[in-house]
Design an enzyme around this catalytic site. Structure first.
Site, mmCIF file in Angstrom:
data_model
loop_
_atom_site.group_PDB
_atom_site.id
_atom_site.type_symbol
_atom_site.label_atom_id
_atom_site.label_comp_id
_atom_site.label_asym_id
_atom_site.label_seq_id
_atom_site.Cartn_x
_atom_site.Cartn_y
_atom_site.Cartn_z
ATOM 1 N N ASP A 197 -34.512 -7.095 60.106
ATOM 2 C CA ASP A 197 -35.469 -6.513 61.055
ATOM 3 C C ASP A 197 -35.612 -7.399 62.296
ATOM 4 O OD1 ASP A 197 -37.287 -4.707 62.005
ATOM 5 O OD2 ASP A 197 -38.961 -5.411 60.779
ATOM 6 N N HIS B 218 -28.939 -4.805 68.061
ATOM 7 C CA HIS B 218 -28.134 -4.347 66.915
ATOM 8 C C HIS B 218 -26.731 -4.970 66.979
ATOM 9 C CE1 HIS B 218 -31.366 -1.707 66.008
ATOM 10 N NE2 HIS B 218 -31.109 -0.789 66.901
ATOM 11 N N LEU C 87 -18.004 -11.778 45.720
ATOM 12 C CA LEU C 87 -19.308 -11.233 46.122
ATOM 13 C C LEU C 87 -19.259 -9.709 46.321
ATOM 14 C CD1 LEU C 87 -22.221 -11.881 47.350
ATOM 15 C CD2 LEU C 87 -21.066 -11.815 49.573
#
Ligand code: FPP
Length: 277
Positions: free
Chosen positions: A35, A52, A146
């Site tokens: 955020d 972004h 991962l």
């Protein structure tokens, strides 16, 4: 951890942070609410989408650090079911950036043995983004390190609703609807995160104290870490700080801490030693 030390210069802030981490108590699964992209951009008098775009570098840095720490899973909240309320131009840019990220970072994922997955209502994403996503998911499907889950068109509530509906459909198809019983483990296995451990650590950037409909079922016992850092500024050191904070927590899962357990046992033994009159 060795892989991480290979890229950190001794004496740097990140190296000092990494040295303090206990490798035997790493979180298996870290989830992040990314955020503050808009505020990061506003502070620089830039359009929101610049935030972004800058956020992609943070995604790469966190993915690489999590892989070097040998974590099992990393789940990133990239687009919520509520984000469709944003202006069309911002939504279009977000999905263009997603395609750019997928094309650019496939090499990083291969280099670090990362397996990419997507959670959420992927079928409703723009076709070009969906196609690119499927291509990279396919290309990384054989990787064994991962697991990176991108939450796209995701919400915790829709995940639970979709999971329950999936169970109902399967039971109906087998003529077993009347016998369907939902337990915690059955529902767990029907969610988008089936097979993954629940997140141990939930990070939210930009200082907001909200869950925002993310992984509602799965974060039942997650440790929550909120940092004021905006997502585009979040890097390796910020992830290490969050993990260090996590390692200071006393996780009781509704029970007692290790110290309290010992004290309680001591008191029980003392009580036994008191002769009954
Ligand atoms: C929240 O910041 C962030 C998003 C809604 C999008 C997250 C997207 C990225 C980090 C970019 C790229 C990611 C991938 C995986 C390609 P906000 O816009 O709500 O910020 P604000 O609260 O400051 O307005």
């Amino acid at each position: 951890m060795q892989q991480l030390f290979r890229v950190l210069d001794p004496g740097t802030e990140d190296w000092v942070l990494a040295r303090q981490i206990d490798p035997s108590r790493l979180p298996a699964h870290v989830a992040i609410i990314m955020d503050g992209n808009g505020r990061w951009a506003k502070r620089r008098l830039l359009p929101r989408v610049a935030g972004h775009k800058a956020g992609i570098d943070s995604v790469r840095s966190v993915m690489e650090t999590a892989a070097r720490l040998n974590l099992e899973a990393l789940t990133l909240y990239a687009f919520s079911t509520e984000n469709w309320k944003r202006p069309k131009s911002e939504i279009d840019t977000l999905f263009r950036l997603l395609r750019f990220f997928l094309r650019q970072e496939l090499a990083t994922m291969m280099e670090h043995n990362i397996q990419l997955n997507a959670i959420g209502r992927i079928e409703d994403l723009p076709e070009a983004a969906r196609d690119e996503l499927h291509r990279v998911i396919g290309a990384t499907s054989g990787n064994t390190g991962l697991k990176v889950n991108l939450a796209l068109n995701y919400s915790g509530r829709s995940d639970i609703v979709d999971g329950v509906n999936r169970l109902i459909e399967e039971a109906r198809a087998q003529g077993q609807l009347g016998a369907l019983e939902i337990s915690e483990s059955v529902l767990d296995g029907a969610l988008s995160t089936a097979g993954l451990p629940d997140p141990d650590l939930l990070i939210r950037t930009s200082g907001e104290m909200r869950i925002s409909n993310f992984l509602l079922w799965q974060i039942a016992y997650a440790e929550i870490y909120v940092t004021n850092t905006y997502w585009p500024d979040f890097r390796c050191g910020d992830l290490l700080r969050a993990i260090l904070d996590y390692q200071k927590r006393d996780r009781r899962f509704g029970g007692l801490s290790a110290l309290e357990r010992v004290q309680t046992e001591d008191r029980a033994l003392e009580a036994e030693a008191i002769p009954a009159r």
